[in-house]
Design an enzyme around this catalytic site. Structure first.
Site, short mmCIF file in Angstrom:
data_model
loop_
_atom_site.label_atom_id
_atom_site.label_comp_id
_atom_site.label_asym_id
_atom_site.label_seq_id
_atom_site.Cartn_x
_atom_site.Cartn_y
_atom_site.Cartn_z
N THR A 1 -5.08 1.55 -2.87
CA THR A 1 -5.85 2.50 -3.69
C THR A 1 -5.67 2.13 -5.14
O THR A 1 -4.69 1.49 -5.50
CB THR A 1 -5.27 3.92 -3.54
N ASP B 1 2.22 3.25 8.05
CA ASP B 1 0.95 2.55 7.90
C ASP B 1 1.05 1.17 7.26
O ASP B 1 0.72 0.98 6.10
CB ASP B 1 -0.06 3.40 7.11
N LYS C 1 1.72 4.55 -1.06
CA LYS C 1 1.15 5.67 -1.83
C LYS C 1 1.56 6.94 -1.11
O LYS C 1 1.92 6.89 0.07
CB LYS C 1 -0.38 5.53 -1.91
N ASP D 1 0.84 -1.21 0.00
CA ASP D 1 0.00 0.00 0.00
C ASP D 1 0.86 1.25 0.00
O ASP D 1 0.59 2.20 0.73
CB ASP D 1 -0.93 -0.03 1.23
N ASN E 1 0.90 7.51 2.51
CA ASN E 1 1.58 6.68 3.52
C ASN E 1 3.06 6.99 3.63
O ASN E 1 3.79 6.24 4.27
CB ASN E 1 1.42 5.18 3.16
C1 LIG Z 1 -0.04 12.51 9.67
N1 LIG Z 1 1.24 12.59 10.39
N2 LIG Z 1 1.97 13.74 10.45
C2 LIG Z 1 3.07 13.53 11.15
C3 LIG Z 1 3.07 12.19 11.58
N3 LIG Z 1 3.96 11.46 12.29
C4 LIG Z 1 3.65 10.18 12.53
N4 LIG Z 1 2.52 9.55 12.09
C5 LIG Z 1 1.64 10.28 11.39
N5 LIG Z 1 0.50 9.64 10.95
C6 LIG Z 1 0.22 8.25 11.25
C7 LIG Z 1 0.99 7.34 10.29
C8 LIG Z 1 0.72 5.91 10.62
C9 LIG Z 1 1.65 4.96 10.94
N6 LIG Z 1 1.15 3.73 11.16
C10 LIG Z 1 -0.16 3.68 11.02
N7 LIG Z 1 -0.85 2.50 11.18
C11 LIG Z 1 -2.19 2.43 10.99
O1 LIG Z 1 -2.86 3.40 10.72
N8 LIG Z 1 -2.69 1.17 11.13
C12 LIG Z 1 -4.02 0.84 10.93
C13 LIG Z 1 -5.02 1.78 10.78
C14 LIG Z 1 -6.32 1.34 10.59
C15 LIG Z 1 -6.65 -0.03 10.53
C16 LIG Z 1 -5.59 -0.92 10.68
C17 LIG Z 1 -5.89 -2.38 10.61
F1 LIG Z 1 -6.70 -2.67 11.65
F2 LIG Z 1 -6.53 -2.63 9.45
F3 LIG Z 1 -4.79 -3.08 10.68
C18 LIG Z 1 -4.31 -0.52 10.87
S1 LIG Z 1 -0.82 5.17 10.62
C19 LIG Z 1 1.90 11.62 11.09
#
Ligand SMILES: Cn1ncc2ncnc(NCCc3cnc(NC(=O)Nc4cccc(C(F)(F)F)c4)s3)c21
Length: 273
Positions: A172, A155, A139, A137, A142
Site C-alpha cells: 500500500t 499474509d 501494514k 507488505d 496484516n
Molecule cells: C482477520 N482475522 N481475524 C483473526 C484471524 N486469524 C487468522 N487469520 C486471519 N486472517 C487471515 C490472515 C492471513 C494470513 N495469511 C494470509 N495469506 C494470504 O492471504 N495470502 C494470499 C492472499 C491472496 C493472494 C495471494 C497470492 F496469490 F497473491 F499469493 C496470497 S491472509 C484472521
C-alpha cells in the site's frame, strides 16, 4: 503404518464458523478441525481469481516461505488443500483479530504498547531476514493479535525469498519506502523503513506521509516530509527512533539489532511481547 506427516486435508475435515474478514481474493473463516477440535482460521481463495490475476506463483512462494517460518510473532500457515474451484489456507487463529481495529478504537497506542509492538515486529523481521525473507507488505491490516494480545505478522502474499535485490512494485502507498516508490532495486531495509512508519502511526494514530492524493503521498515520501504534531505529546526518544528509521538512504537506516537496543525500546517494551 506410520501416519504420513504431510496428511492430505479436505473440507470434510473442518466445521466452518463465523467469517473473520474479507480480502481482495477471498475470505477468512473461523474453523475447527473435526477430529482434534483444533480451532484454526481458514482462508478461502478462488482459483479463477488467482488465474485471472496470474498470482499463482506468489501463492506457491507464500506456501514455501510460510511453511518454513516458525516464530511466536509470525502467524503460522499449517498447510493447505484445494477443490475444483477453491484453494484453502489452514492458518493459526489470532483471537483478537486485526491490530488496526485496536488502533482505530483507541485512536493511538501508549508508548509502552507501541514499543512492545515495535519490538515484537523487529524480532519477527530479524527472523525473516535471517531466513532471507523480505515481507515488503507490513501494514496494520496484516498485523494480528492472539488471545494474549501478542502481535502476529500475517499474509506473506507479497513477501519474497530474496538473496538479491528486488524490483517488484507492491504494498500500500503509505508504507512504501522511497526506493520502492521510485521502483528502484530494494532490499531488506524496506522493512526497517516500514517499522518507522508504523511506530509513528502507533503513537499519532495516522501514518506520517498521509495526503489527499497518491501523488502528494509519493511526494511526501520522496522528500521524507516528516513532522511531529505538538499533540499528542510523544517522548523525545520515540521521535529519535522514528527519525533514525525514516531515512531516505536505505543503508543509513537503523538496523533491526540497533532498534532492539534503542533506549525507547529498552525503557518501554514489555519483554514478554
Ligand atoms: C482477520 N482475522 N481475524 C483473526 C484471524 N486469524 C487468522 N487469520 C486471519 N486472517 C487471515 C490472515 C492471513 C494470513 N495469511 C494470509 N495469506 C494470504 O492471504 N495470502 C494470499 C492472499 C491472496 C493472494 C495471494 C497470492 F496469490 F497473491 F499469493 C496470497 S491472509 C484472521
Amino acid at each position: 503404518q506410520v501416519e504420513n506427516c504431510k496428511r492430505q486435508w479436505s473440507l470434510q475435515d473442518f466445521q466452518i464458523g463465523k467469517p473473520l474478514g474479507k480480502g481482495k481474493f477471498g475470505s477468512v473463516y473461523l474453523a475447527r478441525e473435526v477430529k482434534s477440535k483444533y480451532v484454526v482460521a481458514l482462508k478461502i481463495l478462488f482459483k479463477e481469481q488467482i488465474e485471472k490475476y496470474r498470482i499463482h506463483h506468489q501463492l506457491r512462494r507464500e506456501m514455501e516461505i510460510q511453511t518454513s517460518l516458525c516464530h511466536p510473532n509470525i502467524l503460522r500457515l499449517y498447510g493447505w488443500f484445494h477443490d475444483n474451484e477453491r484453494i484453502f489456507l489452514i492458518l493459526e487463529y489470532a483471537l483478537r483479530g486485526e491490530l488496526y481495529r485496536e488502533l482505530r478504537k483507541n485512536g493511538r497506542f501508549s508508548e509502552k504498547q507501541a514499543a512492545t509492538y515495535i519490538a515484537s515486529l523487529t524480532h519477527a523481521l530479524a527472523y525473516c531476514h535471517e531466513n532471507h525473507v523480505i515481507h515488503r507488505d507490513i501494514k496494520p491490516e496484516n498485523l494480528l493479535l492472539d488471545h494474549e494480545g501478542r502481535l502476529k505478522i500475517a499474509d506473506f502474499g507479497w513477501s519474497v525469498q530474496s538473496k538479491s535485490k528486488r524490483h517488484t512494485m507492491c504494498g500500500t502507498l503509505d508504507y512504501l519506502a522511497p526506493e520502492m516508490v521510485e521502483n528502484k532495486a530494494h532490499d531488506y531495509a524496506v522493512d526497517n523503513w516500514t517499522l518507522g512508519i508504523l511506530c509513528y502511526e502507533f503513537l499519532y494514530g495516522a501514518p506520517p506521509f498521509e495526503a489527499e492524493s497518491q501523488k502528494d503521498t509519493f511526494r511526501r515520501i520522496m522528500k521524507v516530509d516528516l513532522s511531529f504534531p505538538s499533540t499528542p505529546s510523544v517522548s523525545a526518544e520515540a521521535k529519535n527512533l522514528i527519525l533514525r528509521l525514516l531515512v531516505k538512504d536505505s543503508s543509513k537506516r537503523l538496523s533491526l539489532q540497533k532498534i532492539l537496543e534503542h533506549p525507547w525500546i529498552i525503557k518501554n517494551a514489555d519483554p514478554n511481547g
